[in-house]
Design a protein around this motif. Structure first.
Motif, PDB file in Angstrom:
ATOM      1  N   LEU A   1       0.857  -1.181   0.000  1.00 30.46           N
ATOM      2  CA  LEU A   1       0.000   0.000   0.000  1.00 30.46           C
ATOM      3  C   LEU A   1       0.895   1.233   0.000  1.00 30.46           C
ATOM      4  N   ILE A   2       0.625   2.154  -0.938  1.00 30.07           N
ATOM      5  CA  ILE A   2       1.342   3.418  -1.002  1.00 30.07           C
ATOM      6  C   ILE A   2       0.396   4.514  -0.519  1.00 30.07           C
ATOM      7  N   VAL A   3       0.863   5.316   0.423  1.00 31.40           N
ATOM      8  CA  VAL A   3       0.042   6.385   0.997  1.00 31.40           C
ATOM      9  C   VAL A   3       0.676   7.730   0.664  1.00 31.40           C
ATOM     10  N   GLY A   4      -0.068   8.559  -0.083  1.00 29.01           N
ATOM     11  CA  GLY A   4       0.392   9.893  -0.419  1.00 29.01           C
ATOM     12  C   GLY A   4      -0.229  10.934   0.489  1.00 29.01           C
ATOM     13  N   LEU A   5      -0.049  12.182   0.122  1.00 36.01           N
ATOM     14  CA  LEU A   5      -0.519  13.306   0.932  1.00 36.01           C
ATOM     15  C   LEU A   5      -2.003  13.589   0.681  1.00 36.01           C
ATOM     16  N   ALA A   6      -2.318  14.119  -0.489  1.00 34.55           N
ATOM     17  CA  ALA A   6      -3.684  14.513  -0.850  1.00 34.55           C
ATOM     18  C   ALA A   6      -3.718  14.730  -2.355  1.00 34.55           C
ATOM     19  N   PRO A   7      -4.896  14.735  -2.963  1.00 35.72           N
ATOM     20  CA  PRO A   7      -4.977  14.982  -4.410  1.00 35.72           C
ATOM     21  C   PRO A   7      -4.477  16.376  -4.765  1.00 35.72           C
ATOM     22  N   GLY A   8      -3.802  16.482  -5.902  1.00 46.26           N
ATOM     23  CA  GLY A   8      -3.424  17.786  -6.435  1.00 46.26           C
ATOM     24  C   GLY A   8      -4.594  18.400  -7.182  1.00 46.26           C
ATOM     25  N   LEU A   9      -4.665  19.719  -7.177  1.00 42.43           N
ATOM     26  CA  LEU A   9      -5.806  20.391  -7.792  1.00 42.43           C
ATOM     27  C   LEU A   9      -5.983  20.001  -9.255  1.00 42.43           C
ATOM     28  N   ARG A  10      -4.891  20.026 -10.015  1.00 43.51           N
ATOM     29  CA  ARG A  10      -4.970  19.701 -11.440  1.00 43.51           C
ATOM     30  C   ARG A  10      -4.447  18.306 -11.754  1.00 43.51           C
ATOM     31  N   GLY A  11      -4.217  17.541 -10.682  1.00 47.57           N
ATOM     32  CA  GLY A  11      -3.821  16.152 -10.845  1.00 47.57           C
ATOM     33  C   GLY A  11      -5.007  15.252 -10.538  1.00 47.57           C
ATOM     34  N   ALA A  12      -4.941  14.589  -9.384  1.00 50.98           N
ATOM     35  CA  ALA A  12      -5.998  13.634  -9.030  1.00 50.98           C
ATOM     36  C   ALA A  12      -7.363  14.286  -8.861  1.00 50.98           C
ATOM     37  N   ASN A  13      -7.402  15.539  -8.407  1.00 50.31           N
ATOM     38  CA  ASN A  13      -8.696  16.212  -8.287  1.00 50.31           C
ATOM     39  C   ASN A  13      -9.335  16.431  -9.657  1.00 50.31           C
ATOM     40  N   ARG A  14      -8.512  16.504 -10.677  1.00 49.09           N
ATOM     41  CA  ARG A  14      -9.035  16.667 -12.039  1.00 49.09           C
ATOM     42  C   ARG A  14      -9.432  15.323 -12.640  1.00 49.09           C
ATOM     43  N   THR A  15      -8.594  14.302 -12.399  1.00 51.05           N
ATOM     44  CA  THR A  15      -8.785  13.024 -13.093  1.00 51.05           C
ATOM     45  C   THR A  15      -9.557  11.987 -12.285  1.00 51.05           C
ATOM     46  N   GLY A  16      -9.538  12.110 -10.957  1.00 48.87           N
ATOM     47  CA  GLY A  16     -10.235  11.131 -10.123  1.00 48.87           C
ATOM     48  C   GLY A  16      -9.444   9.881  -9.824  1.00 48.87           C
ATOM     49  N   ARG A  17      -8.138   9.868 -10.156  1.00 47.48           N
ATOM     50  CA  ARG A  17      -7.287   8.721  -9.831  1.00 47.48           C
ATOM     51  C   ARG A  17      -6.034   9.226  -9.134  1.00 47.48           C
ATOM     52  N   PRO A  18      -5.625   8.596  -8.031  1.00 47.82           N
ATOM     53  CA  PRO A  18      -4.469   9.093  -7.281  1.00 47.82           C
ATOM     54  C   PRO A  18      -3.239   9.301  -8.165  1.00 47.82           C
ATOM     55  N   PHE A  19      -2.559  10.417  -7.956  1.00 49.40           N
ATOM     56  CA  PHE A  19      -1.292  10.719  -8.623  1.00 49.40           C
ATOM     57  C   PHE A  19      -1.408  10.727 -10.154  1.00 49.40           C
ATOM     58  N   THR A  20      -2.562  11.014 -10.678  1.00 48.99           N
ATOM     59  CA  THR A  20      -2.757  10.980 -12.128  1.00 48.99           C
ATOM     60  C   THR A  20      -2.992  12.381 -12.671  1.00 48.99           C
ATOM     61  N   GLY A  21      -2.069  12.833 -13.521  1.00 46.69           N
ATOM     62  CA  GLY A  21      -2.252  14.113 -14.172  1.00 46.69           C
ATOM     63  C   GLY A  21      -1.251  15.186 -13.794  1.00 46.69           C
ATOM     64  N   ASP A  22      -0.320  14.882 -12.884  1.00 50.00           N
ATOM     65  CA  ASP A  22       0.683  15.883 -12.528  1.00 50.00           C
ATOM     66  C   ASP A  22       2.057  15.228 -12.445  1.00 50.00           C
ATOM     67  N   TYR A  23       3.081  16.027 -12.146  1.00 46.55           N
ATOM     68  CA  TYR A  23       4.445  15.520 -12.184  1.00 46.55           C
ATOM     69  C   TYR A  23       4.670  14.382 -11.198  1.00 46.55           C
ATOM     70  N   ALA A  24       4.088  14.473 -10.023  1.00 48.83           N
ATOM     71  CA  ALA A  24       4.288  13.419  -9.029  1.00 48.83           C
ATOM     72  C   ALA A  24       3.894  12.062  -9.593  1.00 48.83           C
ATOM     73  N   GLY A  25       2.808  12.038 -10.376  1.00 48.28           N
ATOM     74  CA  GLY A  25       2.380  10.791 -11.008  1.00 48.28           C
ATOM     75  C   GLY A  25       3.341  10.337 -12.083  1.00 48.28           C
ATOM     76  N   ASP A  26       3.923  11.287 -12.827  1.00 52.43           N
ATOM     77  CA  ASP A  26       4.901  10.913 -13.857  1.00 52.43           C
ATOM     78  C   ASP A  26       6.019  10.082 -13.236  1.00 52.43           C
ATOM     79  N   LEU A  27       6.551  10.568 -12.122  1.00 52.59           N
ATOM     80  CA  LEU A  27       7.660   9.868 -11.475  1.00 52.59           C
ATOM     81  C   LEU A  27       7.181   8.596 -10.793  1.00 52.59           C
ATOM     82  N   LEU A  28       6.058   8.666 -10.089  1.00 53.37           N
ATOM     83  CA  LEU A  28       5.591   7.496  -9.352  1.00 53.37           C
ATOM     84  C   LEU A  28       5.264   6.337 -10.279  1.00 53.37           C
ATOM     85  N   TYR A  29       4.465   6.585 -11.307  1.00 57.05           N
ATOM     86  CA  TYR A  29       4.027   5.470 -12.147  1.00 57.05           C
ATOM     87  C   TYR A  29       5.159   4.904 -12.994  1.00 57.05           C
ATOM     88  N   ALA A  30       6.082   5.757 -13.446  1.00 56.55           N
ATOM     89  CA  ALA A  30       7.240   5.233 -14.173  1.00 56.55           C
ATOM     90  C   ALA A  30       8.064   4.310 -13.277  1.00 56.55           C
TER      91      ALA A  30
END
Length: 220
Positions: free
Chosen positions: A48-77
């Motif tokens: 289980l990976i636990v992050g801080l909170a959704p980013g405004l234009r990341g997960a808050n935009r897409t509805g999936r954790p770490f999806t849509g911003d730089y943090a997701g680019d690094l995490l998912y890669a």
């Protein structure tokens, strides 16, 4: 709150400040998800990976954790590189990316102003983290990204912060036999300032992989 309440409802009323922020964002960005972001990945995973909170234009935009911003680019890669995800990450929830033996959630499920939740909001969201952990029967390791997620996870486990000191790539055996691993958050700020490099982040997942599967075999 029952054991089935792993994710907050779309109109969760627990945090007035975050409810008001969502209301404003729904008016300003009607095409955004603008709701508590559910966990992502199989509940039978060992990590289980636990992050801080959704980013405004990341997960808050897409509805999936770490999806849509730089943090997701690094995490998912990094997840793909270490076998915890398969497919292609394309910054959208319908990109077909799948997590393998891994689930991702946040300590606070709603986007906070300036990406800074307050203590009462972390506490209000804690039962969802408690139930997420309880709903993973094969859970062996928890990776926390950042000190806030570290403290929130310890509280969800009923432990004091002093029980496990936060540090990058720090490993803490837990009383229940599972293991907590902490890392600097994979935010653009941390990578831009050099606090976290891609190599450092990969090292954390090397630690996690070794915990779950043992160290890689050495060649003779």
């Amino acid at each position: 709150m029952g054991a089935s309440d792993v994710d907050p409802p779309r109109d969760c009323p627990l945090c007035p400040r975050l409810v008001a922020f969502h209301r404003g964002n729904r008016a300003a960005y009607p095409d955004f998800f603008n709701a508590p972001v559910p966990s992502f990945g199989p509940a039978d995973g060992r990590l289980l990976i636990v992050g801080l909170a959704p980013g405004l234009r990341g997960a808050n935009r897409t509805g999936r954790p770490f999806t849509g911003d730089y943090a997701g680019d690094l995490l998912y890669a990094t997840l793909i590189a270490h076998g915890f995800a398969r497919g292609t990450y394309d910054k959208r929830p319908d990109d077909g990316l799948e997590l393998v033996d891994c689930r991702i959630t946040n300590a606070v499920r709603c986007v906070p102003p300036e990406n800074k939740p307050v203590g009462s909001e972390v506490s209000a969201c804690r039962p969802f983290l408690v139930n997420t952990i309880a709903g993973m029967p094969n859970l062996q390791a928890i990776l926390v990204l950042g000190s806030l997620a570290h403290g929130a996870t310890l509280a969800a486990l009923g432990l004091r912060k002093s029980a496990c000191k936060f540090g990058h790539n720090a490993v803490h055996p837990l009383p229940d036999g599972r293991t907590l691993v902490s890392s600097y958050h994979c935010s653009r700020y941390n990578t831009n300032t050099g606090k976290l490099t891609a190599e450092m982040f990969h090292a954390v997942f090397g630690t996690v992989r070794a915990l779950l599967d043992g160290p890689p075999a050495t060649r003779s």
